[in-house]
Design an enzyme around this catalytic site. Structure first.
Site, PDB file in Angstrom:
ATOM      1  CG  ASP B  53      15.641   0.742  -9.371  1.00 10.05           C
ATOM      2  OD1 ASP B  53      15.074   0.454 -10.432  1.00 10.05           O
ATOM      3  OD2 ASP B  53      15.067   1.218  -8.377  1.00 10.05           O
ATOM      4  CE1 TYR B 111      16.377  -6.850  -4.721  1.00  7.89           C
ATOM      5  CE2 TYR B 111      14.280  -7.901  -4.218  1.00  7.89           C
ATOM      6  CZ  TYR B 111      15.139  -7.308  -5.132  1.00  7.89           C
ATOM      7  OH  TYR B 111      14.749  -7.180  -6.445  1.00  7.89           O
TER       8      TYR B 111
END
Lengths: 255, 255
Positions: B53, B111
């Site tokens: 994103d 992540y």
């Protein structure tokens, strides 16, 4: 009644023209003084432990100003941060002891210079570490760093055109370490001449590749700038810690 | 003859609209594809392990493209970096094994989400860590993180409006650590739904303050998004590692 407020300030120097007031309006000092004006309602002069150049960062800069406004000294850090850009933060404020001066009272200053010694630069350290792709030898870097320790005339390690009263300074420690994928030079001294750390680093980067290995010794002995090699870029340099009698930024900001 | 080139890419997502092509022209994908066009002389489609994103960073994104140009696969990283902006770097390139696909072949993704849990934000981590001044309890954070481990239906941990085939994912590890003055959440999974890590973090930040402590359990049980709390901001999130059979970014970029 006038009080003297002292602060610890952090800044990412990337987008600024250094600490000092500039005609461009992009000196960190004046950006902070404008915020202080809004808070106190009067003009404030912010005195720092020393200037930093354009692009140089501060993990712990110390500065003071005088005010008679009613905001408690401890609240200034919070109050300032509401108006400051996100790349400048006051992280601590208190009332300074009688007669304290952020510049004249400095006992020791600590700088760090970071080098990314890899084939490709890293997007995350690009503004905080010099990318240097020639292979550096850590043992050689520390050999070079050790030569600076003690009291020396650092005349050769100063930008030309400056005329300080004395060019003698004492270096208390001078060492390279590996830290999170960076080579980091940590140096502590009684004070530093203009561009001194960056010229020291420039000379050590040559030494660390086995080039110009007499340069540092000759520069210290003769005071001739030419022996010391090129000045390392500003963006690898960070003012990391300032020490006074009874006040050490390291107690508040871990260097 | 067409070859498939695979790369490891790093980017500071601050100034971009995420990975994917955007009308604004500020998707990382198209900035890289334009450079590839200059190098190869033909249009290239760059397939990544997954989209990130707007504002999300990558320490190790993997992407591939096909080309018949004569530049050796290993040289693409260097060649690309001469033209890319400094906040995007190709740090590795090679010729992919037959049939390799950067997205379909992913085995594990890792992540990290960083939180600066201090009174004042820090200028140096401002774009890479969420500043969160409410006191977080590390033991509580890890209690929350442990609930995600294993195979679960993560329907509640997905942005509304998306309709993937399945919302079941496996989380292999999920843990908070202290790292250089930051609280860092590291998570590894078979794959992640849209906004999944950020919603997990949002829920854990509540749990870490002893608020909404039934939320995570109820969200996992019922699949209702409302139980999971707010989505944490993008800028704390970094794609840290991608694993394939026989290819692991951690061998090249230390996560």
């Amino acid at each position: 009644m006038k009080r003297r407020v002292r602060m610890i300030i952090q800044y990412d120097g990337t987008n600024y023209e250094g600490w000092q007031r500039q005609l461009t309006g992009m000196g960190i000092q004046q950006i902070m003084e404008e915020e202080l004006f809004k808070l106190t309602g009067h003009e404030c002069v912010l005195n720092a432990s020393g200037r930093t150049d354009s692009g140089v960062h501060a993990l712990a800069q110390v500065a003071h100003f005088d005010t008679d406004c009613r905001i408690p000294a401890e609240k200034f850090a919070f109050a300032l941060n509401t108006g400051l850009p996100r790349d400048i933060r006051a992280v601590y404020s208190d009332e300074a002891p009688q007669g304290f001066h952020a510049r004249f009272d400095v006992k020791r200053k600590h700088y760090r210079y970071a080098v990314k010694n890899t084939r490709h630069d890293c997007p995350f350290t690009r503004n905080y570490a010099l990318h240097y792709h020639w292979k550096l030898d850590m043992a050689k870097l520390n050999e070079a760093a050790a030569m600076f320790v003690g009291e020396h005339d650092f005349k050769a390690f100063m930008a030309v055109g400056v005329k300080p009263k004395s060019t003698v300074r004492t270096i208390y420690s001078s060492e390279w370490k590996e830290e999170n994928g960076l080579l980091v030079f940590n140096v502590a001294g009684s004070g530093f001449l203009y561009n001194m750390v960056r010229i020291m680093v420039g000379a050590m980067l040559q030494y660390g590749q086995n080039r110009n290995t007499d340069g540092i010794r000759l520069a210290l002995e003769t005071g001739k700038r030419d022996y010391a090699g090129p000045t390392a870029p500003a963006h690898g340099l960070t003012l990391a810690r300032v020490q006074y009698d009874g006040f050490d930024t390291a107690d508040i900001v871990k260097p």
